[in-house]
Scaffold this active site. Structure first.
Site, PDB file in Angstrom:
ATOM      1  N   THR A 161       0.972  -1.072  -0.069  1.00  0.00           N
ATOM      2  CA  THR A 161       0.026   0.007   0.254  1.00  0.00           C
ATOM      3  C   THR A 161       0.866   1.286  -0.063  1.00  0.00           C
ATOM      4  O   THR A 161       1.924   1.182   0.548  1.00  0.00           O
ATOM      5  CB  THR A 161      -0.947   0.029   1.286  1.00  0.00           C
ATOM      6  OG1 THR A 161      -0.045   0.060   2.545  1.00  0.00           O
ATOM      7  CG2 THR A 161      -1.835  -1.209   1.239  1.00  0.00           C
ATOM      8  N   HIS A 162       0.522   2.256  -0.685  1.00  0.00           N
ATOM      9  CA  HIS A 162       1.285   3.304  -0.915  1.00  0.00           C
ATOM     10  C   HIS A 162       2.831   3.222  -1.577  1.00  0.00           C
ATOM     11  O   HIS A 162       3.716   3.927  -1.087  1.00  0.00           O
ATOM     12  CB  HIS A 162       1.595   4.256   0.693  1.00  0.00           C
ATOM     13  CG  HIS A 162       0.123   4.368   1.149  1.00  0.00           C
ATOM     14  ND1 HIS A 162      -0.556   5.534   0.693  1.00  0.00           N
ATOM     15  CD2 HIS A 162      -0.388   3.881   2.213  1.00  0.00           C
ATOM     16  CE1 HIS A 162      -1.776   5.439   1.755  1.00  0.00           C
ATOM     17  NE2 HIS A 162      -1.637   4.361   2.480  1.00  0.00           N
ATOM     18  N   SER A 283      18.437  -0.403 -26.314  1.00  0.00           N
ATOM     19  CA  SER A 283      18.863   1.164 -26.271  1.00  0.00           C
ATOM     20  C   SER A 283      19.776   1.161 -27.648  1.00  0.00           C
ATOM     21  O   SER A 283      20.620   0.272 -27.905  1.00  0.00           O
ATOM     22  CB  SER A 283      19.573   1.529 -25.172  1.00  0.00           C
ATOM     23  OG  SER A 283      20.168   2.646 -25.216  1.00  0.00           O
ATOM     24  N   LYS A 289      21.071  -2.549 -22.147  1.00  0.00           N
ATOM     25  CA  LYS A 289      19.741  -2.111 -21.807  1.00  0.00           C
ATOM     26  C   LYS A 289      18.624  -3.152 -22.423  1.00  0.00           C
ATOM     27  O   LYS A 289      18.927  -3.636 -23.341  1.00  0.00           O
ATOM     28  CB  LYS A 289      19.145  -0.847 -22.201  1.00  0.00           C
ATOM     29  CG  LYS A 289      19.907   0.276 -21.714  1.00  0.00           C
ATOM     30  CD  LYS A 289      19.657   0.597 -20.260  1.00  0.00           C
ATOM     31  CE  LYS A 289      18.181   0.817 -19.986  1.00  0.00           C
ATOM     32  NZ  LYS A 289      17.825   2.049 -20.606  1.00  0.00           N
ATOM     33  N   ASN A 291      14.533  -2.966 -22.273  1.00  0.00           N
ATOM     34  CA  ASN A 291      13.624  -2.031 -21.851  1.00  0.00           C
ATOM     35  C   ASN A 291      12.140  -2.600 -22.015  1.00  0.00           C
ATOM     36  O   ASN A 291      11.773  -3.278 -23.004  1.00  0.00           O
ATOM     37  CB  ASN A 291      13.639  -0.769 -22.838  1.00  0.00           C
ATOM     38  CG  ASN A 291      14.874   0.081 -22.695  1.00  0.00           C
ATOM     39  OD1 ASN A 291      15.375   0.067 -21.380  1.00  0.00           O
ATOM     40  ND2 ASN A 291      15.248   0.677 -23.457  1.00  0.00           N
ATOM     41  N   GLU A 296       5.672   0.407 -20.998  1.00  0.00           N
ATOM     42  CA  GLU A 296       5.677   1.819 -20.894  1.00  0.00           C
ATOM     43  C   GLU A 296       4.449   2.489 -22.028  1.00  0.00           C
ATOM     44  O   GLU A 296       3.964   3.462 -21.736  1.00  0.00           O
ATOM     45  CB  GLU A 296       6.779   2.279 -21.334  1.00  0.00           C
ATOM     46  CG  GLU A 296       7.751   2.137 -20.040  1.00  0.00           C
ATOM     47  CD  GLU A 296       9.342   2.411 -20.528  1.00  0.00           C
ATOM     48  OE1 GLU A 296       9.743   2.752 -21.661  1.00  0.00           O
ATOM     49  OE2 GLU A 296      10.336   2.110 -19.866  1.00  0.00           O
ATOM     50  N   TYR A 323     -30.264  16.504 -34.889  1.00  0.00           N
ATOM     51  CA  TYR A 323     -28.996  16.155 -35.437  1.00  0.00           C
ATOM     52  C   TYR A 323     -28.390  17.446 -35.783  1.00  0.00           C
ATOM     53  O   TYR A 323     -28.859  18.490 -36.208  1.00  0.00           O
ATOM     54  CB  TYR A 323     -29.164  15.454 -36.735  1.00  0.00           C
ATOM     55  CG  TYR A 323     -27.663  15.185 -37.279  1.00  0.00           C
ATOM     56  CD1 TYR A 323     -26.821  13.934 -36.922  1.00  0.00           C
ATOM     57  CD2 TYR A 323     -27.173  16.044 -37.970  1.00  0.00           C
ATOM     58  CE1 TYR A 323     -25.545  13.829 -37.230  1.00  0.00           C
ATOM     59  CE2 TYR A 323     -25.599  15.743 -38.676  1.00  0.00           C
ATOM     60  CZ  TYR A 323     -25.084  14.802 -38.175  1.00  0.00           C
ATOM     61  OH  TYR A 323     -23.701  14.305 -38.453  1.00  0.00           O
ATOM     62  N   GLN A 328     -20.298  14.913 -36.611  1.00  0.00           N
ATOM     63  CA  GLN A 328     -19.454  14.287 -37.392  1.00  0.00           C
ATOM     64  C   GLN A 328     -18.052  14.191 -36.652  1.00  0.00           C
ATOM     65  O   GLN A 328     -17.310  13.129 -37.088  1.00  0.00           O
ATOM     66  CB  GLN A 328     -19.150  15.411 -38.652  1.00  0.00           C
ATOM     67  CG  GLN A 328     -18.102  14.969 -39.414  1.00  0.00           C
ATOM     68  CD  GLN A 328     -18.017  15.745 -40.885  1.00  0.00           C
ATOM     69  OE1 GLN A 328     -18.819  16.017 -41.543  1.00  0.00           O
ATOM     70  NE2 GLN A 328     -16.592  16.193 -41.198  1.00  0.00           N
ATOM     71  N   LYS A 331     -16.902  10.149 -34.666  1.00  0.00           N
ATOM     72  CA  LYS A 331     -16.338   9.007 -35.216  1.00  0.00           C
ATOM     73  C   LYS A 331     -14.785   8.797 -34.946  1.00  0.00           C
ATOM     74  O   LYS A 331     -14.191   7.803 -34.513  1.00  0.00           O
ATOM     75  CB  LYS A 331     -16.578   8.828 -36.761  1.00  0.00           C
ATOM     76  CG  LYS A 331     -18.049   8.668 -36.758  1.00  0.00           C
ATOM     77  CD  LYS A 331     -18.473   8.947 -38.580  1.00  0.00           C
ATOM     78  CE  LYS A 331     -19.689   9.422 -38.589  1.00  0.00           C
ATOM     79  NZ  LYS A 331     -20.108  10.687 -37.964  1.00  0.00           N
TER      80      LYS A 331
END
Length: 465
Positions: A161-162, A283, A289, A291, A296, A323, A328, A331
């Site tokens: 927690t926290h 990287s 690295k 990643n 992310e 309407y 428009q 969408k």
């Protein structure tokens, strides 16, 4: 008469054509073209309604259905596509139908319908279909978490927690929490369909039609539950859009939280997880690295999904009766959200399925940070000490250990007795990770016996043996 240079569905009362600026602003066919298959299916249903109303002869109906079928094939193959003068998907497809059938027959299909009820119907059909595709992927992700959880029911891990050590938990229990969240997303999609699978077709521009049409028949043919009961509501309501965008945004939030945990687990400071090479990146400058880019990007895409929702809500607020062309703009947020999830979720599924865990690291970390302090307090409660006092005693134990730079299990019998005579040597029976986990055996708790029951229930909800 048809004019291939101008396929607008309006213009009889205008003396001058639309300006280039007006046409460019108004044009939507570059993004609403994906509604073409739904518009053609709707056109076939409308043709049958016109025939039933004696507005198309048997021969005309047969030709109309043959024309819509041919045009569907041409759209699917790419033989037919929009041209620069097409304003929207509806005008483009009417142009195509007139090219196949001639202006006299092709022009009859517009009777009794408007772009207002057409687009609302097309859009509901599109979202309905996409909701099934998203539901399938979310379910697959929940299954991936379930399978990982089943392998780690007895694996101790720190519970947080926290973002601080709180209590030891079964890591299977930790993983299973994502199954529950994802299944709620599935339920939201199903609930969306139950509430919004109704047809606007037959509403016309806003007031229905004086022609003897059958909105309920069209609704049944297009697999809606029924036609909407108010024609103005049918063409102007877009709560089906905002609710769908909320669901996609909530899925994005759940994916983001998953991503955040994976990023933490994958850090050297945690060292809990190993990501498969095929679901990681490197990287361009640092050779060492590896990643967690999928995790992310899951966080990043959540912001995009939330933006689609909030942007549409800003568009939809305060619209007046009937309407309005503002709609428009409904969408593209939906198309973007659908496209985002259909790319993102499969990547997250692969990441979760292929990751492996450093269980020894997790188990060693589980009781540290005085995570067993609550067990001391509850042991005292079971012995008759009021919890308020038990909480203070356990807190004094933590303070003592901090001053000595030791853990709770390092305290001697004398150390315990000096803090409280209630702390006998028997308190040591709860100062183990396994003891702490097993003690929490109420419904929904982290005891392995309860976690196994939970996972079995999840199997049933997911429909797997």
């Amino acid at each position: 008469m048809s004019d291939k240079k101008n396929s607008n569905l309006w213009g009889g009362r205008f003396k001058e054509p639309a300006s280039i600026e007006m046409a460019n602003l108004s044009r939507s066919v570059h993004f609403d073209w994906r509604l073409a298959p739904y518009d053609l299916r709707q056109s076939a249903a409308h043709a049958r309604v016109l025939h039933a109303a004696n507005l198309l002869t048997d021969v005309e109906l047969e030709s109309m259905l043959d024309g819509t079928s041919q045009l569907s094939d041409q759209v699917l193959s790419g033989v037919f596509s929009p041209i620069d003068t097409d304003e929207d998907v509806h005008s483009s497809l009417e142009r195509g139908l007139i090219e196949l059938l001639g202006a006299d027959l092709g022009g009859k299909l517009r009777a009794g319908r408007s772009r207002n009820d057409q687009v609302a119907t097309d859009f509901r059909m599109y979202i309905r279909e996409q909701s099934f595709a998203i539901e399938e992927l979310v379910t697959e992700l929940a299954i991936a978490f379930l399978e990982q959880a089943e392998s780690h029911v007895d694996t101790p891990a720190p519970g947080f927690t926290h973002l601080q050590h709180a209590q030891p938990v079964s890591f299977g229990h930790e993983l299973a929490k994502h199954c529950h969240a994802l299944l709620r997303d599935v339920e939201r999609l199903k609930d969306w369909r139950d509430r919004h699978n109704y047809s606007p077709m037959g509403a016309g521009a806003l007031a229905g039609s004086s022609l003897p049409l059958d909105p309920q028949g069209v609704a049944r043919e297009l697999e809606f539950i029924a036609a909407l009961a108010n024609s103005i509501d049918a063409v102007s309501a877009r709560d089906f859009v905002s609710e769908f965008l909320f669901v996609t945004a909530q899925i994005g939030i759940n994916l983001s939280r998953i991503g955040e945990e994976v990023v933490l687990w994958n850090s050297r400071e945690f060292g809990w997880v190993n990501l498969h090479d095929s679901y990681s990146t490197g990287s361009s400058i640092m050779p060492q690295k590896k990643n967690p880019d999928i995790a992310e990007l899951a966080r990043g895409k959540a912001g995009r999904l939330i933006g689609d929702l909030t942007g549409f809500l800003a568009t939809a607020k305060s619209l007046p009766f009937g309407y309005n062309r503002d709609l428009q703009e409904d969408k593209e947020p939906v198309f973007d959200s659908v496209d985002t999830l259909l790319v993102l979720i499969p990547a997250v599924i692969g990441m979760i399925k292929t990751m492996t865990f450093n269980t020894e690291v997790m188990a060693a970390s589980a009781p540290t940070g005085f995570a067993l302090a609550t067990d001391i307090a509850e042991w005292l409660v079971r012995a008759g000490t009021p919890f308020r006092k038990a909480h203070e005693i356990a807190g004094e134990c933590v303070a003592f250990c901090e001053s000595k730079n030791i853990e709770l299990w390092d305290m001697t019998d004398a150390d315990f007795a000096a803090i409280s005579p209630d702390l006998t040597s028997d308190v040591r029976e709860v100062l183990t990770t396994e003891g702490s986990m097993n003690a929490r055996d109420a419904f929904g708790g982290t005891a392995p016996v309860r976690v196994r029951e939970q996972l079995q229930n999840l199997r049933g909800r997911l429909g797997i043996a």
